[in-house]
Design a protein around this motif. Structure first.
Motif, short mmCIF file in Angstrom:
data_model
loop_
_atom_site.label_atom_id
_atom_site.label_comp_id
_atom_site.label_asym_id
_atom_site.label_seq_id
_atom_site.Cartn_x
_atom_site.Cartn_y
_atom_site.Cartn_z
N ARG A 160 0.81 -1.21 0.00
CA ARG A 160 0.00 0.00 0.00
C ARG A 160 0.85 1.26 0.00
O ARG A 160 0.35 2.36 -0.19
CB ARG A 160 -0.95 0.00 1.20
CG ARG A 160 -1.91 -1.18 1.18
CD ARG A 160 -2.80 -1.23 2.41
NE ARG A 160 -3.53 -2.49 2.47
CZ ARG A 160 -4.64 -2.75 1.79
NH1 ARG A 160 -5.14 -1.83 0.99
NH2 ARG A 160 -5.24 -3.91 1.90
N VAL A 161 2.14 1.08 0.22
CA VAL A 161 3.07 2.18 0.10
C VAL A 161 3.30 2.45 -1.39
O VAL A 161 3.17 1.55 -2.22
CB VAL A 161 4.42 1.84 0.79
CG1 VAL A 161 5.44 2.95 0.62
CG2 VAL A 161 4.18 1.54 2.25
N ASP A 162 3.62 3.67 -1.74
CA ASP A 162 3.93 4.00 -3.13
C ASP A 162 4.93 2.97 -3.67
O ASP A 162 6.01 2.81 -3.11
CB ASP A 162 4.54 5.40 -3.18
CG ASP A 162 4.95 5.82 -4.59
OD1 ASP A 162 4.75 5.04 -5.53
OD2 ASP A 162 5.46 6.94 -4.73
N PRO A 163 4.58 2.25 -4.76
CA PRO A 163 5.48 1.21 -5.29
C PRO A 163 6.87 1.73 -5.62
O PRO A 163 7.82 0.95 -5.66
CB PRO A 163 4.75 0.74 -6.56
CG PRO A 163 3.33 1.06 -6.33
CD PRO A 163 3.32 2.33 -5.52
N ALA A 164 6.99 3.02 -5.85
CA ALA A 164 8.31 3.57 -6.19
C ALA A 164 9.13 3.92 -4.95
O ALA A 164 10.26 4.37 -5.06
CB ALA A 164 8.14 4.83 -7.06
N ALA A 165 8.54 3.69 -3.76
CA ALA A 165 9.23 4.09 -2.53
C ALA A 165 10.57 3.39 -2.39
O ALA A 165 10.69 2.20 -2.61
CB ALA A 165 8.36 3.77 -1.32
N ARG A 166 11.58 4.15 -2.01
CA ARG A 166 12.91 3.58 -1.79
C ARG A 166 13.37 3.84 -0.37
O ARG A 166 14.53 3.62 -0.05
CB ARG A 166 13.92 4.20 -2.77
CG ARG A 166 13.69 3.84 -4.21
CD ARG A 166 14.72 4.48 -5.11
NE ARG A 166 16.09 4.19 -4.69
CZ ARG A 166 17.15 4.52 -5.42
NH1 ARG A 166 17.01 5.14 -6.56
NH2 ARG A 166 18.37 4.23 -4.99
N ASP A 167 12.47 4.33 0.47
CA ASP A 167 12.90 4.72 1.81
C ASP A 167 13.34 3.51 2.61
O ASP A 167 12.87 2.39 2.41
CB ASP A 167 11.78 5.46 2.53
CG ASP A 167 10.54 4.60 2.71
OD1 ASP A 167 10.32 4.10 3.81
OD2 ASP A 167 9.80 4.41 1.74
N ALA A 168 14.27 3.75 3.52
CA ALA A 168 14.88 2.66 4.29
C ALA A 168 13.85 1.91 5.11
O ALA A 168 13.95 0.69 5.27
CB ALA A 168 15.97 3.23 5.18
#
Length: 261
Positions: free
Chosen positions: A54-62
């Motif tokens: 459910r997080v933005d699929p592009a998320a790269r956050d740790a």
């Protein structure tokens, strides 16, 4: 309980409900995250995976990636406690591979740098090791084949980029995976396997195997209007005497034909 029932529980409900395009182009882990588990622990792991989806699929956050790595670690513990039930172990292995594939997708969506290369390499190798087993022991399930193919191709690119000794091994695995995809897709669409032709060109050039190059040619000459720009770029490079895959220091293969080529 027969393995097929576990596979149905893991994949078929969501897989059959999706159009073909969604099955093929889903983000790694997307189909797995929306299925019903085979026991309470599996359900809990899938619920957590679904939450990360459910997080933005592009998320790269740790934080997002750390959550995925914890899911994979907990799935390893669950697998270890399954008491040798191979059918359930394969379900666990598939989940672990899919989670690592998703972690790699999030971390490497826009490429990599010196800081993330080793991390991304590890995630993709772990994904490949698990998905290889899932594909071998659950050949009727098409979803892990797609993740397996994508991971093998990305690892091959990384091997060329850093001149790793596994380049030929991973290139061969990418080719094998494309053969599986072509076979799986044959019943869904009547079209030449142009991605298979790309893998044949790449591995055939790398290993100087004329038979593989000829096999690729037979595919793309059967329907030249369906080649696509990636395959055409390969052919342009090969005509100029350039390898049809990324060179050392280049993350992705790109070649623009020059006047006179």
């Amino acid at each position: 309980m027969p393995r097929a029932l576990f596979l149905i529980a893991l994949a078929c409900t969501a897989l059959l409900a999706l159009p073909v395009q969604a099955q093929v182009f889903a983000t790694p882990g997307q189909v797995v995250a929306n299925t019903h588990g085979i026991d309470a622990t599996h359900n809990a792991l899938l619920d957590r995976l679904d939450a990360t989806m459910r997080v933005d699929p592009a998320a790269r956050d740790a934080e997002s990636i750390a959550q995925l790595l914890q899911i994979a670690a907990d799935a390893e513990v669950w697998r270890a406690g399954l008491g040798g039930n191979r059918a359930q172990e394969v379900v666990a292995i598939d989940l672990i591979g899919s989670v690592y594939a998703l972690a790699a997708f999030r971390l490497g969506r826009d490429g990599y740098d010196e800081e993330t290369f080793e991390q991304l390499l590890e995630y993709r190798q772990r994904a490949l090791a698990n998905l290889r087993i899932s594909v071998r022991e659950s050949p009727e399930d098409q979803r892990p084949i797609m993740d397996y193919r994508d991971i093998a191709e990305r690892l091959t690119e990384m091997a060329h980029y850093a001149q790793l000794p596994q380049a030929e091994e991973w290139s061969a695995e990418w080719l094998a995976a494309e053969r599986l995809v072509a076979e799986a897709m044959r019943e869904l669409r009547d079209a030449p396997a142009m991605n298979l032709a790309r893998a044949l060109n790449a591995h055939g050039w790398l290993t100087s195997d004329a038979a593989l190059l000829a096999e690729a040619e037979a595919i793309y000459t059967s329907a030249p209007d369906q080649m696509g720009w990636r395959l055409q770029m390969q052919l342009d490079a090969m005509a100029a005497g350039i390898a049809p895959y990324n060179a050392p220091g280049e993350q992705f293969f790109f070649y623009r034909a020059q006047p006179g080529d």
